[in-house]
Design an enzyme around this catalytic site. Structure first.
Site, PDB file in Angstrom:
ATOM      1  N   GLU A   1       0.815  -1.212   0.000  1.00  0.00           N
ATOM      2  CA  GLU A   1       0.000   0.000   0.000  1.00  0.00           C
ATOM      3  C   GLU A   1       0.861   1.279   0.000  1.00  0.00           C
ATOM      4  O   GLU A   1       0.438   2.305  -0.527  1.00  0.00           O
ATOM      5  CB  GLU A   1      -0.934  -0.070   1.214  1.00  0.00           C
ATOM      6  CG  GLU A   1      -2.209   0.694   1.145  1.00  0.00           C
ATOM      7  CD  GLU A   1      -2.917   0.728  -0.204  1.00  0.00           C
ATOM      8  OE1 GLU A   1      -3.181   1.850  -0.663  1.00  0.00           O
ATOM      9  OE2 GLU A   1      -3.193  -0.338  -0.799  1.00  0.00           O
TER      10      GLU A   1
ATOM     11  N   HIS B   1       3.730   1.775  -1.648  1.00  0.00           N
ATOM     12  CA  HIS B   1       4.046   2.035  -3.063  1.00  0.00           C
ATOM     13  C   HIS B   1       2.795   2.554  -3.802  1.00  0.00           C
ATOM     14  O   HIS B   1       2.881   3.475  -4.623  1.00  0.00           O
ATOM     15  CB  HIS B   1       4.485   0.746  -3.765  1.00  0.00           C
ATOM     16  CG  HIS B   1       5.724   0.114  -3.203  1.00  0.00           C
ATOM     17  ND1 HIS B   1       5.718  -1.100  -2.571  1.00  0.00           N
ATOM     18  CD2 HIS B   1       7.021   0.515  -3.218  1.00  0.00           C
ATOM     19  CE1 HIS B   1       6.955  -1.426  -2.213  1.00  0.00           C
ATOM     20  NE2 HIS B   1       7.770  -0.464  -2.597  1.00  0.00           N
TER      21      HIS B   1
ATOM     22  N   VAL C   1       3.018   5.184   4.799  1.00  0.00           N
ATOM     23  CA  VAL C   1       1.790   4.411   4.998  1.00  0.00           C
ATOM     24  C   VAL C   1       2.090   3.299   5.983  1.00  0.00           C
ATOM     25  O   VAL C   1       3.121   2.621   5.871  1.00  0.00           O
ATOM     26  CB  VAL C   1       1.280   3.837   3.658  1.00  0.00           C
ATOM     27  CG1 VAL C   1       0.042   2.973   3.867  1.00  0.00           C
ATOM     28  CG2 VAL C   1       0.978   4.968   2.692  1.00  0.00           C
TER      29      VAL C   1
ATOM     30  N   GLN D   1      22.798  -0.836  -4.863  1.00  0.00           N
ATOM     31  CA  GLN D   1      22.473  -0.208  -3.576  1.00  0.00           C
ATOM     32  C   GLN D   1      22.480  -1.202  -2.425  1.00  0.00           C
ATOM     33  O   GLN D   1      22.163  -0.836  -1.294  1.00  0.00           O
ATOM     34  CB  GLN D   1      21.150   0.556  -3.649  1.00  0.00           C
ATOM     35  CG  GLN D   1      19.906  -0.296  -3.744  1.00  0.00           C
ATOM     36  CD  GLN D   1      18.690   0.566  -4.019  1.00  0.00           C
ATOM     37  OE1 GLN D   1      18.546   1.161  -5.092  1.00  0.00           O
ATOM     38  NE2 GLN D   1      17.790   0.663  -3.059  1.00  0.00           N
TER      39      GLN D   1
ATOM     40  N   GLY E   1       8.838   8.086  -1.212  1.00  0.00           N
ATOM     41  CA  GLY E   1       8.199   7.999   0.101  1.00  0.00           C
ATOM     42  C   GLY E   1       9.039   8.605   1.210  1.00  0.00           C
ATOM     43  O   GLY E   1      10.262   8.467   1.228  1.00  0.00           O
TER      44      GLY E   1
HETATM   45  P1  AMP Z   1      11.309   0.375  -2.347  1.00  0.00           P
HETATM   46  O1  AMP Z   1      10.547  -0.550  -3.239  1.00  0.00           O
HETATM   47  O2  AMP Z   1      11.409  -0.095  -0.929  1.00  0.00           O
HETATM   48  O3  AMP Z   1      12.621   0.829  -2.944  1.00  0.00           O
HETATM   49  O4  AMP Z   1      10.434   1.697  -2.226  1.00  0.00           O
HETATM   50  C1  AMP Z   1      10.024   2.406  -3.375  1.00  0.00           C
HETATM   51  C2  AMP Z   1       9.409   3.716  -2.966  1.00  0.00           C
HETATM   52  O5  AMP Z   1       8.308   3.483  -2.090  1.00  0.00           O
HETATM   53  C3  AMP Z   1      10.380   4.612  -2.193  1.00  0.00           C
HETATM   54  O6  AMP Z   1      10.176   5.965  -2.601  1.00  0.00           O
HETATM   55  C4  AMP Z   1       9.958   4.401  -0.761  1.00  0.00           C
HETATM   56  O7  AMP Z   1      10.263   5.499   0.084  1.00  0.00           O
HETATM   57  C5  AMP Z   1       8.461   4.238  -0.911  1.00  0.00           C
HETATM   58  N1  AMP Z   1       7.893   3.531   0.235  1.00  0.00           N
HETATM   59  C6  AMP Z   1       8.312   2.350   0.765  1.00  0.00           C
HETATM   60  N2  AMP Z   1       7.570   2.044   1.851  1.00  0.00           N
HETATM   61  C7  AMP Z   1       6.680   3.053   2.008  1.00  0.00           C
HETATM   62  C8  AMP Z   1       5.635   3.321   2.955  1.00  0.00           C
HETATM   63  N3  AMP Z   1       5.368   2.494   3.947  1.00  0.00           N
HETATM   64  N4  AMP Z   1       4.926   4.453   2.810  1.00  0.00           N
HETATM   65  C9  AMP Z   1       5.190   5.320   1.798  1.00  0.00           C
HETATM   66  N5  AMP Z   1       6.144   5.118   0.870  1.00  0.00           N
HETATM   67  C10 AMP Z   1       6.882   4.002   0.978  1.00  0.00           C
END
Ligand code: AMP
Length: 285
Positions: free
Chosen positions: A39, A41, A180, A65, A151
């Site tokens: 949720e 994403h 979220v 990374q 996020g």
């Molecule tokens: P990731 O797939 O973990 O690299 O995250 C992709 C994007 O989703 C990044 O911009 C994260 O900051 C954002 N994101 C990950 N978890 C959350 C969350 N719980 N609430 C809001 N955005 C998130």
């Protein structure tokens, strides 16, 4: 639900698709992810949907990374599920390159943001933000979005990307989406899937700690020592939690604070077994 998302794997095809969109006057918006969507994403997609005409999501588990002993090999993946979820929140196009597409043989160029990438997660994961800055630069160059959504859950990453975009004149509007959370307050993360049932129960300590600090801040407490030790006490009460860092920093420069100003970033990272969870809040916001 059948997926209507267009899947593009080759950078050259992606470039062409976005170039066409731009030429016909449409605004392109990017939501970069590593997949295994939740949720958090999807909330960024909903924000992105309103910012432009063509919503692109990248799904790429970016090896540069990850540190050598990190979870690259076991990082969870579910492309079929991801495409269904992406479709349900208005993603037009998924860019899903292979590692060789992004980093072909003889690849040797990296982008580094200096000061902002050093503390917090950067101190614990010294090559992490170099990998993030590099892949985001590549994604921006391939897709050339008008705007991109990130996020606040990854607060330091957001600041690094804002700096990168400005310093390198990338010309992309960076938009932040709020963290979220699950109903019990745990920040959504693909890595929550690694937790045992016991660890998942104990993982609420990150958010409980942040909320306690916010409460103390609300009562006028400004001393970093007092704020941080209150958080530490809550986290360390959990048998499986191991603190990686708990810090108070300036929300923009990320410089360490001994006293909170009108606003202060409280950020923490906690291990449960090999799983490292992060969370943060901006006190006074
Ligand atoms: P990731 O797939 O973990 O690299 O995250 C992709 C994007 O989703 C990044 O911009 C994260 O900051 C954002 N994101 C990950 N978890 C959350 C969350 N719980 N609430 C809001 N955005 C998130």
């Amino acid at each position: 639900m059948s997926s209507e998302v267009e899947v593009i794997r080759k950078p050259s095809e992606m470039e062409e698709r976005c170039e066409q969109a731009r030429r016909s006057g449409r605004k392109v918006v990017l939501v970069p992810t590593m997949g295994y969507l939740h949720e958090g994403h999807l909330s960024l997609c909903r924000i992105g949907r309103k910012l432009g005409d063509v919503l692109v999501m990248s799904i790429f588990v970016n090896p540069t990374q990850f540190g050598v002993n990190e979870d690259l090999d076991r990082y969870p993946r579910d492309l079929t599920g991801d495409l269904e979820k992406a479709s349900s929140c208005g993603v037009d196009c998924a860019f899903v390159p292979g590692v060789r597409d992004m980093y072909p043989p003889r690849y040797q160029t990296f982008v580094e943001v200096e000061e902002l990438a050093r503390p917090l997660c950067g101190a614990k994961r010294p090559t992490h933000f170099r990998g993030v800055a590099t892949v985001v630069t590549k994604l921006f160059n391939i897709i050339r979005p008008h705007a991109a959504v990130f996020g606040e859950k990854d607060y330091q990453q957001l600041q690094v990307i804002r700096r990168l975009t400005e310093d390198m004149n990338l010309g992309v509007e960076i938009v932040a989406g709020p963290t979220v959370r699950e109903p019990d307050g745990v920040a959504m993360s693909s890595r929550n899937a690694y937790l045992t049932e016991v660890q998942r129960g104990q993982a609420t300590c990150l958010n409980r700690g942040l909320r306690r600090a916010a409460e103390l801040f609300g009562q006028g407490e400004r001393a970093a020592d007092a704020l941080l030790s209150a958080v530490r006490q809550i986290v360390e009460a959990e048998s499986e939690a191991r603190v990686d860092y708990i810090e108070l920093r300036h929300p923009e420069t990320l410089e360490e604070l001994t006293e909170a100003g009108d606003q202060a970033l409280l950020a923490l990272a906690v291990f449960f077994g090999d799983t490292r969870l992060i969370d943060n809040t901006v006190l006074g916001r």
